[in-house]
Design a protein around this motif. Structure first.
Motif, PDB file in Angstrom:
ATOM      1  N   VAL A   1     -34.732  71.137  40.198  1.00  0.00           N
ATOM      2  CA  VAL A   1     -35.313  70.710  38.708  1.00  0.00           C
ATOM      3  C   VAL A   1     -36.821  70.519  39.078  1.00  0.00           C
ATOM      4  N   GLY A   2     -37.515  70.579  38.154  1.00  0.00           N
ATOM      5  CA  GLY A   2     -39.066  70.530  37.999  1.00  0.00           C
ATOM      6  C   GLY A   2     -39.697  71.271  36.571  1.00  0.00           C
ATOM      7  N   PRO A   3     -40.895  71.096  36.478  1.00  0.00           N
ATOM      8  CA  PRO A   3     -41.342  71.784  35.195  1.00  0.00           C
ATOM      9  C   PRO A   3     -41.414  73.134  35.108  1.00  0.00           C
ATOM     10  N   ASN A   4     -41.616  73.770  34.163  1.00  0.00           N
ATOM     11  CA  ASN A   4     -41.791  75.182  34.152  1.00  0.00           C
ATOM     12  C   ASN A   4     -42.710  75.810  35.026  1.00  0.00           C
ATOM     13  N   ALA A   5     -42.523  76.899  35.631  1.00  0.00           N
ATOM     14  CA  ALA A   5     -43.282  77.649  36.477  1.00  0.00           C
ATOM     15  C   ALA A   5     -43.651  76.673  37.738  1.00  0.00           C
ATOM     16  N   CYS A   6     -42.761  76.165  38.175  1.00  0.00           N
ATOM     17  CA  CYS A   6     -42.845  75.361  39.646  1.00  0.00           C
ATOM     18  C   CYS A   6     -42.416  75.990  40.612  1.00  0.00           C
ATOM     19  N   GLY A   7     -41.793  77.139  40.358  1.00  0.00           N
ATOM     20  CA  GLY A   7     -41.106  77.780  41.707  1.00  0.00           C
ATOM     21  C   GLY A   7     -39.637  77.869  41.758  1.00  0.00           C
ATOM     22  N   LYS A   8     -38.945  76.953  40.795  1.00  0.00           N
ATOM     23  CA  LYS A   8     -37.404  76.759  40.693  1.00  0.00           C
ATOM     24  C   LYS A   8     -36.670  78.100  40.996  1.00  0.00           C
ATOM     25  N   SER A   9     -36.803  78.931  39.923  1.00  0.00           N
ATOM     26  CA  SER A   9     -36.104  80.131  39.670  1.00  0.00           C
ATOM     27  C   SER A   9     -36.661  81.331  40.714  1.00  0.00           C
ATOM     28  N   THR A  10     -37.844  81.129  41.179  1.00  0.00           N
ATOM     29  CA  THR A  10     -38.174  82.007  42.307  1.00  0.00           C
ATOM     30  C   THR A  10     -37.531  81.686  43.511  1.00  0.00           C
ATOM     31  N   THR A  11     -37.353  80.414  43.913  1.00  0.00           N
ATOM     32  CA  THR A  11     -36.854  79.845  45.204  1.00  0.00           C
ATOM     33  C   THR A  11     -35.281  80.222  45.043  1.00  0.00           C
ATOM     34  N   LEU A  12     -34.642  80.398  43.913  1.00  0.00           N
ATOM     35  CA  LEU A  12     -33.129  80.652  43.931  1.00  0.00           C
ATOM     36  C   LEU A  12     -33.044  81.997  44.086  1.00  0.00           C
TER      37      LEU A  12
ATOM     38  N   HIS B   1     -26.876  66.741  45.383  1.00  0.00           N
ATOM     39  CA  HIS B   1     -28.221  66.855  46.268  1.00  0.00           C
ATOM     40  C   HIS B   1     -29.076  67.413  45.307  1.00  0.00           C
ATOM     41  N   LEU B   2     -29.984  66.528  45.038  1.00  0.00           N
ATOM     42  CA  LEU B   2     -31.294  66.904  44.019  1.00  0.00           C
ATOM     43  C   LEU B   2     -32.350  67.265  44.570  1.00  0.00           C
ATOM     44  N   VAL B   3     -32.959  68.284  44.214  1.00  0.00           N
ATOM     45  CA  VAL B   3     -34.344  68.883  44.673  1.00  0.00           C
ATOM     46  C   VAL B   3     -35.280  68.853  43.541  1.00  0.00           C
ATOM     47  N   ALA B   4     -36.390  68.071  43.703  1.00  0.00           N
ATOM     48  CA  ALA B   4     -37.490  67.883  42.500  1.00  0.00           C
ATOM     49  C   ALA B   4     -38.636  68.892  43.016  1.00  0.00           C
ATOM     50  N   MET B   5     -39.025  69.798  42.191  1.00  0.00           N
ATOM     51  CA  MET B   5     -40.284  70.642  42.715  1.00  0.00           C
ATOM     52  C   MET B   5     -41.366  70.343  41.726  1.00  0.00           C
ATOM     53  N   LYS B   6     -42.490  70.743  42.326  1.00  0.00           N
ATOM     54  CA  LYS B   6     -43.786  70.444  41.458  1.00  0.00           C
ATOM     55  C   LYS B   6     -44.855  71.761  42.252  1.00  0.00           C
ATOM     56  N   ALA B   7     -45.191  72.765  41.390  1.00  0.00           N
ATOM     57  CA  ALA B   7     -46.419  73.518  42.117  1.00  0.00           C
ATOM     58  C   ALA B   7     -46.086  74.009  43.201  1.00  0.00           C
ATOM     59  N   GLY B   8     -44.646  74.677  43.384  1.00  0.00           N
ATOM     60  CA  GLY B   8     -44.085  75.476  44.662  1.00  0.00           C
ATOM     61  C   GLY B   8     -43.936  74.637  45.671  1.00  0.00           C
ATOM     62  N   ARG B   9     -43.729  73.289  45.695  1.00  0.00           N
ATOM     63  CA  ARG B   9     -43.422  72.571  46.778  1.00  0.00           C
ATOM     64  C   ARG B   9     -42.409  71.299  46.401  1.00  0.00           C
ATOM     65  N   ILE B  10     -41.690  70.909  47.371  1.00  0.00           N
ATOM     66  CA  ILE B  10     -40.736  70.003  47.187  1.00  0.00           C
ATOM     67  C   ILE B  10     -41.351  68.670  47.285  1.00  0.00           C
ATOM     68  N   VAL B  11     -41.106  67.948  45.914  1.00  0.00           N
ATOM     69  CA  VAL B  11     -41.709  66.461  45.863  1.00  0.00           C
ATOM     70  C   VAL B  11     -40.647  65.418  46.497  1.00  0.00           C
ATOM     71  N   ALA B  12     -39.372  65.714  46.167  1.00  0.00           N
ATOM     72  CA  ALA B  12     -38.363  64.850  46.572  1.00  0.00           C
ATOM     73  C   ALA B  12     -36.980  65.414  46.703  1.00  0.00           C
ATOM     74  N   GLU B  13     -36.176  64.961  47.566  1.00  0.00           N
ATOM     75  CA  GLU B  13     -34.804  65.630  47.697  1.00  0.00           C
ATOM     76  C   GLU B  13     -33.684  64.520  48.081  1.00  0.00           C
ATOM     77  N   GLY B  14     -32.484  64.502  47.637  1.00  0.00           N
ATOM     78  CA  GLY B  14     -31.591  63.498  48.034  1.00  0.00           C
ATOM     79  C   GLY B  14     -30.733  63.591  46.920  1.00  0.00           C
ATOM     80  N   ARG B  15     -29.819  62.190  47.124  1.00  0.00           N
ATOM     81  CA  ARG B  15     -28.797  61.781  46.246  1.00  0.00           C
ATOM     82  C   ARG B  15     -29.923  61.289  45.110  1.00  0.00           C
ATOM     83  N   PRO B  16     -29.284  61.879  43.519  1.00  0.00           N
ATOM     84  CA  PRO B  16     -29.978  61.293  42.550  1.00  0.00           C
ATOM     85  C   PRO B  16     -30.114  59.816  42.473  1.00  0.00           C
TER      86      PRO B  16
END
Length: 290
Positions: A54-65, A233-248
């Motif tokens: 998850v993350g805001p638009n243009a944070c790199g989610k789909s690019t990573t996938l 497992h939830l991965v929160a991204m912002k500006a191309g980096r992982i801010v937090a990840e783990g169980r929701p």
């Protein structure tokens, strides 16, 4: 922006991957021309679980996938499958291991639903055997799971957006890979079909009756509440980096929502599942005229 890793760093990445899940990223940097989208990202995908990015638009989610599915070549670092860089694995083997449904797939003109779903079986076919009973079983099962069996003879061009999305998901399921990557699979779906698709994703990871581990799913979602409800497992991204990840339950907090989405929110337990439920703060209100 990080530089391309040396052979030594690639060997280190390979060694690390051997200790984790089947699909990993090490020091992954992704770019479009001169614009870096993802910078030095490390990611471990848990086997037999649902990972949601998850993350805001243009944070790199789909690019990573896309990079996890070898649709995008890394500028630096590597994506590894079973400890081997994707770039060194034959395309056929990757197609038998990783299924990817992109955000906006395009169907060949006038193709029928059955023919499109059947294309998911191509990685398993050989020149001497184009179609088998196993292919037929996999296609039928995929169409039944996504509720598109009655559409088999119709042209994909004639379908609504929601129907087309379910057909694409059926094709991905027919591929029967151990790893399934879905980029915003609920796009164009009404709320009922969103729930159906995400329930299906959860069922895919359930162990089989014989104890065999279920599929590993990685999906990008825009809806944070759906992500918190369905992710192991939830991965929160912002500006191309992982801010937090783990169980929701462990990472979804008001502070995280503020940091990642710039939104004031209150986190309460979902009354149905107990997962974190994000309730946005007070909405903007116009100032009454004097």
């Amino acid at each position: 922006m990080s530089s391309t890793p040396t052979s030594g760093s690639t060997e280190t990445a390979t060694a690390k991957a051997a200790e984790t899940g089947r699909l990993t990223a090490r020091e992954l940097t992704l770019a479009y021309e001169d614009r870096t989208v993802v910078d030095s990202l490390d990611l471990d995908i848990p086997d037999g679980r649902v990972t949601v990015i998850v993350g805001p638009n243009a944070c790199g989610k789909s690019t990573t996938l896309r990079a996890l599915g070898r649709l995008l070549k890394p500028r630096g670092g590597a994506v590894l499958l079973d400890g081997t860089e994707l770039s060194k694995i034959p395309t056929r083997r990757i197609a038998q291991s990783i299924g990817l449904l992109p955000q906006t797939p395009v169907a060949p003109e006038a193709i029928t639903v059955s023919d499109l779903v059947a294309r998911g079986r191509q990685p398993h076919q050989h020149w001497w055997q184009q179609w088998s009973d196993e292919d037929e079983r996999a296609m039928t099962d995929a169409m039944e799971r996504t509720d598109v069996s009655a559409l088999g003879d119709r042209s994909v061009d004639e379908l609504s957006g929601g129907q087309r999305q379910r057909v694409w998901i059926a094709m991905a399921l027919a591929q029967e890979t151990d790893l399934l990557l879905l980029d915003e699979p609920t796009t164009y779906l009404d709320i009922a079909h969103q729930v159906e698709v995400l329930d299906l994703v959860r069922r895919l990871t359930a162990p089989a009756a014989d104890g065999t581990r279920g599929r590993t799913v990685v999906t990008v979602l825009h809806d944070l509440n759906q992500a918190a409800r369905y992710a192991d497992h939830l991965v929160a991204m912002k500006a191309g980096r992982i801010v937090a990840e783990g169980r929701p339950d462990d990472i979804v907090t008001a502070d995280l929502v503020r940091e990642v989405f710039g939104l004031e929110a209150v986190i309460v337990p979902d009354p149905v599942t107990g997962s974190p439920l994000v309730v946005p703060g007070a909405p903007w209100q116009a100032t009454p005229a004097p």
